[in-house]
Design an enzyme around this catalytic site. Sequence first.
Site, PDB file in Angstrom:
ATOM      1  N   ASN A   1     -10.387   0.820   2.084  1.00 41.88           N
ATOM      2  CA  ASN A   1      -8.940   0.798   1.872  1.00 41.88           C
ATOM      3  C   ASN A   1      -8.688   0.571   0.386  1.00 41.88           C
ATOM      4  O   ASN A   1      -8.806  -0.538  -0.120  1.00 41.88           O
ATOM      5  CB  ASN A   1      -8.301  -0.310   2.706  1.00 41.88           C
ATOM      6  CG  ASN A   1      -6.789  -0.379   2.545  1.00 41.88           C
ATOM      7  OD1 ASN A   1      -6.218   0.271   1.678  1.00 41.88           O
ATOM      8  ND2 ASN A   1      -6.143  -1.175   3.384  1.00 41.88           N
TER       9      ASN A   1
ATOM     10  N   HIS B   1     -14.221   5.655   5.322  1.00 43.13           N
ATOM     11  CA  HIS B   1     -15.668   5.465   5.400  1.00 43.13           C
ATOM     12  C   HIS B   1     -16.310   5.419   4.015  1.00 43.13           C
ATOM     13  O   HIS B   1     -17.156   4.566   3.737  1.00 43.13           O
ATOM     14  CB  HIS B   1     -16.286   6.606   6.221  1.00 43.13           C
ATOM     15  CG  HIS B   1     -17.772   6.503   6.389  1.00 43.13           C
ATOM     16  ND1 HIS B   1     -18.670   7.040   5.479  1.00 43.13           N
ATOM     17  CD2 HIS B   1     -18.530   5.920   7.364  1.00 43.13           C
ATOM     18  CE1 HIS B   1     -19.897   6.806   5.883  1.00 43.13           C
ATOM     19  NE2 HIS B   1     -19.845   6.125   7.022  1.00 43.13           N
TER      20      HIS B   1
ATOM     21  N   HIS C   1      12.567   1.042   4.826  1.00 45.66           N
ATOM     22  CA  HIS C   1      12.315  -0.375   4.522  1.00 45.66           C
ATOM     23  C   HIS C   1      12.849  -1.228   5.669  1.00 45.66           C
ATOM     24  O   HIS C   1      14.044  -1.198   5.969  1.00 45.66           O
ATOM     25  CB  HIS C   1      13.013  -0.756   3.214  1.00 45.66           C
ATOM     26  CG  HIS C   1      12.428  -1.946   2.538  1.00 45.66           C
ATOM     27  ND1 HIS C   1      12.175  -3.142   3.187  1.00 45.66           N
ATOM     28  CD2 HIS C   1      12.011  -2.150   1.247  1.00 45.66           C
ATOM     29  CE1 HIS C   1      11.647  -4.014   2.341  1.00 45.66           C
ATOM     30  NE2 HIS C   1      11.540  -3.432   1.160  1.00 45.66           N
TER      31      HIS C   1
ATOM     32  N   HIS D   1      -1.654  19.761   6.748  1.00 48.60           N
ATOM     33  CA  HIS D   1      -2.605  18.694   6.424  1.00 48.60           C
ATOM     34  C   HIS D   1      -1.887  17.348   6.451  1.00 48.60           C
ATOM     35  O   HIS D   1      -0.714  17.248   6.083  1.00 48.60           O
ATOM     36  CB  HIS D   1      -3.231  18.931   5.037  1.00 48.60           C
ATOM     37  CG  HIS D   1      -3.820  20.290   4.866  1.00 48.60           C
ATOM     38  ND1 HIS D   1      -5.031  20.655   5.415  1.00 48.60           N
ATOM     39  CD2 HIS D   1      -3.352  21.394   4.220  1.00 48.60           C
ATOM     40  CE1 HIS D   1      -5.287  21.917   5.107  1.00 48.60           C
ATOM     41  NE2 HIS D   1      -4.286  22.385   4.391  1.00 48.60           N
TER      42      HIS D   1
ATOM     43  N   HIS E   1      -2.427   6.962   5.255  1.00 42.96           N
ATOM     44  CA  HIS E   1      -2.994   5.835   4.511  1.00 42.96           C
ATOM     45  C   HIS E   1      -4.187   5.234   5.250  1.00 42.96           C
ATOM     46  O   HIS E   1      -4.083   4.848   6.416  1.00 42.96           O
ATOM     47  CB  HIS E   1      -1.923   4.766   4.289  1.00 42.96           C
ATOM     48  CG  HIS E   1      -2.462   3.458   3.836  1.00 42.96           C
ATOM     49  ND1 HIS E   1      -3.293   3.318   2.738  1.00 42.96           N
ATOM     50  CD2 HIS E   1      -2.306   2.209   4.334  1.00 42.96           C
ATOM     51  CE1 HIS E   1      -3.614   2.047   2.585  1.00 42.96           C
ATOM     52  NE2 HIS E   1      -3.031   1.350   3.543  1.00 42.96           N
TER      53      HIS E   1
ATOM     54  N   CYS F   1       0.804  -1.223   0.000  1.00 43.48           N
ATOM     55  CA  CYS F   1       0.000   0.000   0.000  1.00 43.48           C
ATOM     56  C   CYS F   1       0.837   1.275   0.000  1.00 43.48           C
ATOM     57  O   CYS F   1       0.291   2.362  -0.214  1.00 43.48           O
ATOM     58  CB  CYS F   1      -0.927   0.000   1.217  1.00 43.48           C
ATOM     59  SG  CYS F   1      -2.105  -1.365   1.233  1.00 43.48           S
TER      60      CYS F   1
END
Length: 507
Positions: free
Chosen positions: A439, A435, A318, A402, A406, A239
């Site tokens: 995802n 909502h 990573h 802002h 994710h 993702c």
Amino acid sequence: MSTEPAAAEGVQIHQTRGGLPDFLQSVNLKHVKLGYHYLVSHLLTLCLVPLIAVIIIQASQLNPDDIHQLWLHLQYNLVSVVIFSAVFISGSTVYIMTRPRSVYLVDYSCYLPPSHLQVEFHRFMEHSKLTGDFDDSSLEFQRKILERSGLGEETYVPEAMHYLPPRPSMGAAREEAEQVMFGALDNLFANTNVKPKDIGILVVNCSLFNPTPSLSAMIVNKYKLRVNIRSFNLGGMGCSAGVIAVDLAKDMLQVHRNTYAVVVSTENITQNWYFGNKKSMLIPNCLFRVGGAAVLLSNKPVDRRRAKYKLVHVVRTHRGADDMAFRCVYQEQDNAGKTGVSLSKDLMAIAGGALKANITTLGPLVLPLSEQLLFFTTLVAKKLFNAKVKPYIPDFKLAFDHFCIHAGGRAVIDELEKNLQLLPVHVEASRMTLHRFGNTSSSSIWYELAYTEAKGRMRKRNRVWQIAFGSGFKCNSAVWEALRNVKPSPNSPWEDCIHRYPVQTVA
């Protein structure tokens, strides 16, 4: 003023030892910190102003004879002046030629699936039951996950999952990919008036669907992109791959002058639905939904005038060298031979460690000097004097206006809100995206940015932090600066529903 009315109303005002109420003490501390931040942030200015004033006063007191003597001094040192000028001009030229090229985000587009692909909770559960693949325990588990997930009743699943029995074929997966990618790209090209032939760099990321020819080749074929297109197809990177794709495009734009780069971020669900009964592999069924985004980047100076944002930083972390981190999001087969993605119970702890490593690198790049000094002072105090001193958590609200976290799930958003000490408004875009769209993997950070724009909150010079987590395990950050007061582009995914948000989500 008497405190009797307050007592009569049942209001309790707790006094501190110094006589101040608790809430006044907290307000004073807040003001002290803000004053400290302002002082340190403007320390250089405060030091330079007196120095400049002294120089101006001294210069104003020079008479013509003093100026003449200064001129004669420079004439006698002509060689030094020439050498200094040559070095200065040469150095300036080298700097201008070798400095990184600015990368601008001209515009982006998020795919809005058709309404007939929406799935309500009761339909999801009824459909899962009718497939006959799940036992009662698994059905109840999915029901509980859905209720606590933070997802709404209007998220989308692919066409193949609406059939009974489901039809997760290669053809259906290609169709899902085409609908999402081409839908986002069509809108992007229409909004920017950029011709597909003008695109010099193409980066596509999709973790779980990597056919031959590749997804990037499908786009080249669809839009008849030029033969010397630099195309890349990133697979299996989770993702957070959207930020990786932006980073790759940025690096390519440093090499190739005067060109456009398109980044397409998506995930494919059709062939990756899990039809087994292993609890850790059922969670993705409940969270992942259809979505995708296309982003147009440019290194052309002329595009600065119309671009929405400028890319400031990309920081990638990573943790794949650690075995637990490597396996915490893992595609595998269960004991019955059914394939799915398993999520480890240690996922949140591993994500927290990856986040810590990421912000350790990002912090010095973005935090004001005042926060860096506080962090360093606390670290030294902890090492030298008291091991029990709590580490200072930098206030990233001083660095960013802002936050696009994710939308991996409610627990992910809750954890970052707590650890970064954010306010509800800072995670509103993430919660509302979860909502409304679920995802959507690597594209979720773009739906969140679109939400902020749709709410009219993006102002010139505002800074945005996009932060994403992915298998491997990775935590990646992208920092953008708004170049103007940004309004939503036509056909925004929030266009028809932004008036209903924010909504109250499950606690």
